[in-house]
Design a protein around this motif. Structure first.
Motif, mmCIF file in Angstrom:
data_model
loop_
_atom_site.group_PDB
_atom_site.id
_atom_site.type_symbol
_atom_site.label_atom_id
_atom_site.label_comp_id
_atom_site.label_asym_id
_atom_site.label_seq_id
_atom_site.Cartn_x
_atom_site.Cartn_y
_atom_site.Cartn_z
ATOM 1 N N PRO A 83 -47.762 -50.382 25.152
ATOM 2 C CA PRO A 83 -46.397 -50.515 24.802
ATOM 3 C C PRO A 83 -45.643 -50.989 25.851
ATOM 4 N N PHE A 84 -45.450 -50.793 26.982
ATOM 5 C CA PHE A 84 -44.586 -51.460 28.009
ATOM 6 C C PHE A 84 -44.998 -52.945 28.408
ATOM 7 N N GLU A 85 -46.129 -53.557 27.950
ATOM 8 C CA GLU A 85 -46.354 -54.733 28.123
ATOM 9 C C GLU A 85 -45.574 -55.619 27.193
ATOM 10 N N TYR A 86 -45.432 -55.016 25.872
ATOM 11 C CA TYR A 86 -44.480 -55.681 24.968
ATOM 12 C C TYR A 86 -43.064 -55.664 25.432
ATOM 13 N N VAL A 87 -42.711 -54.516 25.710
ATOM 14 C CA VAL A 87 -41.178 -54.255 26.411
ATOM 15 C C VAL A 87 -40.909 -55.161 27.720
ATOM 16 N N GLU A 88 -41.875 -55.451 28.558
ATOM 17 C CA GLU A 88 -41.477 -56.138 29.600
ATOM 18 C C GLU A 88 -41.633 -57.478 29.557
ATOM 19 N N MET A 89 -42.400 -58.152 28.382
ATOM 20 C CA MET A 89 -42.352 -59.449 28.070
ATOM 21 C C MET A 89 -41.208 -59.627 27.591
ATOM 22 N N ILE A 90 -40.526 -58.948 26.414
ATOM 23 C CA ILE A 90 -39.294 -59.089 25.704
ATOM 24 C C ILE A 90 -38.125 -59.113 26.808
ATOM 25 N N GLN A 91 -38.200 -58.446 27.687
ATOM 26 C CA GLN A 91 -37.142 -58.253 28.918
ATOM 27 C C GLN A 91 -37.224 -59.577 29.764
ATOM 28 N N LYS A 92 -38.541 -60.043 29.945
ATOM 29 C CA LYS A 92 -38.809 -61.359 30.832
ATOM 30 C C LYS A 92 -37.928 -62.341 29.858
ATOM 31 N N TRP A 93 -38.190 -62.559 28.653
ATOM 32 C CA TRP A 93 -37.534 -63.576 27.950
ATOM 33 C C TRP A 93 -35.872 -63.599 27.994
ATOM 34 N N MET A 94 -35.683 -62.296 27.733
ATOM 35 C CA MET A 94 -34.024 -62.206 27.780
ATOM 36 C C MET A 94 -33.442 -62.621 29.268
ATOM 37 N N LYS A 95 -34.199 -62.316 30.285
ATOM 38 C CA LYS A 95 -33.709 -62.678 31.542
ATOM 39 C C LYS A 95 -33.845 -64.296 31.805
ATOM 40 N N SER A 96 -34.634 -64.980 31.102
ATOM 41 C CA SER A 96 -34.665 -66.434 31.254
ATOM 42 C C SER A 96 -33.468 -67.054 30.385
ATOM 43 N N ARG A 97 -32.905 -66.682 29.510
ATOM 44 C CA ARG A 97 -31.655 -67.038 28.956
ATOM 45 C C ARG A 97 -32.072 -68.422 28.204
ATOM 46 N N ARG A 98 -33.264 -68.314 27.417
ATOM 47 C CA ARG A 98 -33.604 -69.313 26.730
ATOM 48 C C ARG A 98 -34.005 -68.746 25.514
ATOM 49 N N PRO A 99 -34.221 -69.552 24.261
ATOM 50 C CA PRO A 99 -34.487 -69.050 23.026
ATOM 51 C C PRO A 99 -35.948 -68.770 22.872
ATOM 52 N N ILE A 100 -36.353 -67.775 22.021
ATOM 53 C CA ILE A 100 -37.661 -67.599 21.587
ATOM 54 C C ILE A 100 -38.138 -68.216 20.260
ATOM 55 N N ARG A 101 -38.982 -68.061 19.676
ATOM 56 C CA ARG A 101 -39.214 -68.666 18.389
ATOM 57 C C ARG A 101 -39.981 -67.223 17.582
ATOM 58 N N PHE A 102 -38.955 -67.035 16.397
ATOM 59 C CA PHE A 102 -39.723 -66.055 15.408
ATOM 60 C C PHE A 102 -40.401 -66.643 14.387
ATOM 61 N N VAL A 103 -41.509 -66.235 13.982
ATOM 62 C CA VAL A 103 -42.295 -66.673 12.807
ATOM 63 C C VAL A 103 -42.443 -65.443 11.919
ATOM 64 N N LEU A 104 -42.473 -65.878 10.746
ATOM 65 C CA LEU A 104 -42.864 -64.833 9.744
ATOM 66 C C LEU A 104 -43.924 -65.822 8.761
ATOM 67 N N SER A 105 -45.141 -65.354 8.711
ATOM 68 C CA SER A 105 -46.363 -65.985 8.209
ATOM 69 C C SER A 105 -47.272 -65.360 7.509
ATOM 70 N N GLY A 106 -47.927 -66.116 6.476
ATOM 71 C CA GLY A 106 -49.092 -65.551 5.770
ATOM 72 C C GLY A 106 -50.174 -65.647 6.686
ATOM 73 N N VAL A 107 -51.096 -64.737 6.814
ATOM 74 C CA VAL A 107 -52.220 -64.619 7.837
ATOM 75 C C VAL A 107 -53.393 -64.617 6.909
ATOM 76 N N SER A 108 -54.520 -65.505 7.223
ATOM 77 C CA SER A 108 -55.675 -65.449 6.386
ATOM 78 C C SER A 108 -56.508 -64.317 7.204
ATOM 79 N N LEU A 109 -57.101 -63.503 6.297
ATOM 80 C CA LEU A 109 -58.168 -62.595 7.179
ATOM 81 C C LEU A 109 -59.625 -62.753 6.736
ATOM 82 N N LYS A 110 -60.206 -62.894 7.779
ATOM 83 C CA LYS A 110 -61.794 -63.107 7.319
ATOM 84 C C LYS A 110 -62.445 -61.838 8.189
ATOM 85 N N GLY A 111 -63.251 -61.420 7.297
ATOM 86 C CA GLY A 111 -64.086 -60.151 8.080
ATOM 87 C C GLY A 111 -63.185 -58.883 8.538
#
Length: 233
Positions: A83-111
């Motif tokens: 959990p804290f790896e996700y938190v730290e990554m988002i905090q790092k992005w915020m400190k960079s003052r750069r945009p991120i990319r949000f994607v909502l996508s269909g995902v094919s599942l195999k097996g």
């Protein structure tokens, strides 16, 4: 079989992860910026303006264990992070003052969710700024992190060079990119400070900025060795 996945990435996929648990709802706010005025003998009128930037709100959890409803694998390159790896990554992005990319996508599942971390048919792909990120640990959840993430559409902007063609001013469009500009450049065969400035900074006349930043004398300009690492502004 196909399902929908939510993905967040940073710096042209330098960082990328799929939300391990899909939000129950996705709130997308689209609004205008119209203004009302009162005109004598006419009354109130509404002046329609450009729409405001799209806002998206996500609420879910970063799980501390691989529950049955978790959508990423328990191990491997696309494994479930702590959990804290996700938190730290988002905090790092915020400190960079750069945009991120949000994607909502269909995902094919195999097996066994073989491709569950790879976007397939895109439904929504948008550069966004992180406006707020709140998270908390709740009692009795074995370390799960509950979070709320507010995003706002990011529009790339920059000064564009123009050309005068037959008396008409024509702007030269540039491809928008959310990739961070490089901080150094390694010289290759045929390079000069002018060509490097043209390639990296978009203007060959800015070679003097690179020259000054690296302490290069005028007498050295034609003797720069291949492999020399230059600092960039």
């Amino acid at each position: 079989m196909e399902e929908y996945g939510f993905f967040l990435s940073f710096n042209e996929l330098e960082d990328l992860f799929r939300l391990p648990v899909n939000p129950e709802t996705l709130e997308i706010k689209e609004s205008g910026d119209s203004k009302s005025y009162t005109i004598v003998d006419l009354g109130e009128i509404n002046a329609i303006a450009y729409p405001k930037l799209t806002e998206i709100t996500l609420e879910s959890i970063f799980p501390a264990q691989h529950y049955p409803f978790v959508l990423v694998r328990s191990e491997g390159p696309n494994r479930l992070l702590r959990p804290f790896e996700y938190v730290e990554m988002i905090q790092k992005w915020m400190k960079s003052r750069r945009p991120i990319r949000f994607v909502l996508s269909g995902v094919s599942l195999k097996g066994e969710r073989e491709d569950s971390s790879v976007p397939n048919d895109l439904a929504l792909n948008m550069a966004m700024s992180i406006e707020s990120f709140t998270w908390k640990l709740s009692a009795g959840t074995s370390g799960d992190v509950e979070y709320s993430l507010s995003l706002k559409k990011y529009v790339f902007y920059q000064a564009s060079p123009v050309k005068i063609v037959k008396g008409q001013v024509k702007a030269e469009p540039k491809r928008a990119s959310d990739k961070a500009a490089p901080k150094t450049y390694t010289m290759k065969a045929g390079d000069s400070l002018w060509s490097i400035a043209k390639k990296v900074l978009g203007d060959g006349q800015k070679y003097k900025v690179i020259q000054k930043l690296n302490g290069i004398k005028d007498s050295e300009l034609k003797k720069l060795p291949i492999g020399k690492v230059l600092k960039l502004p």
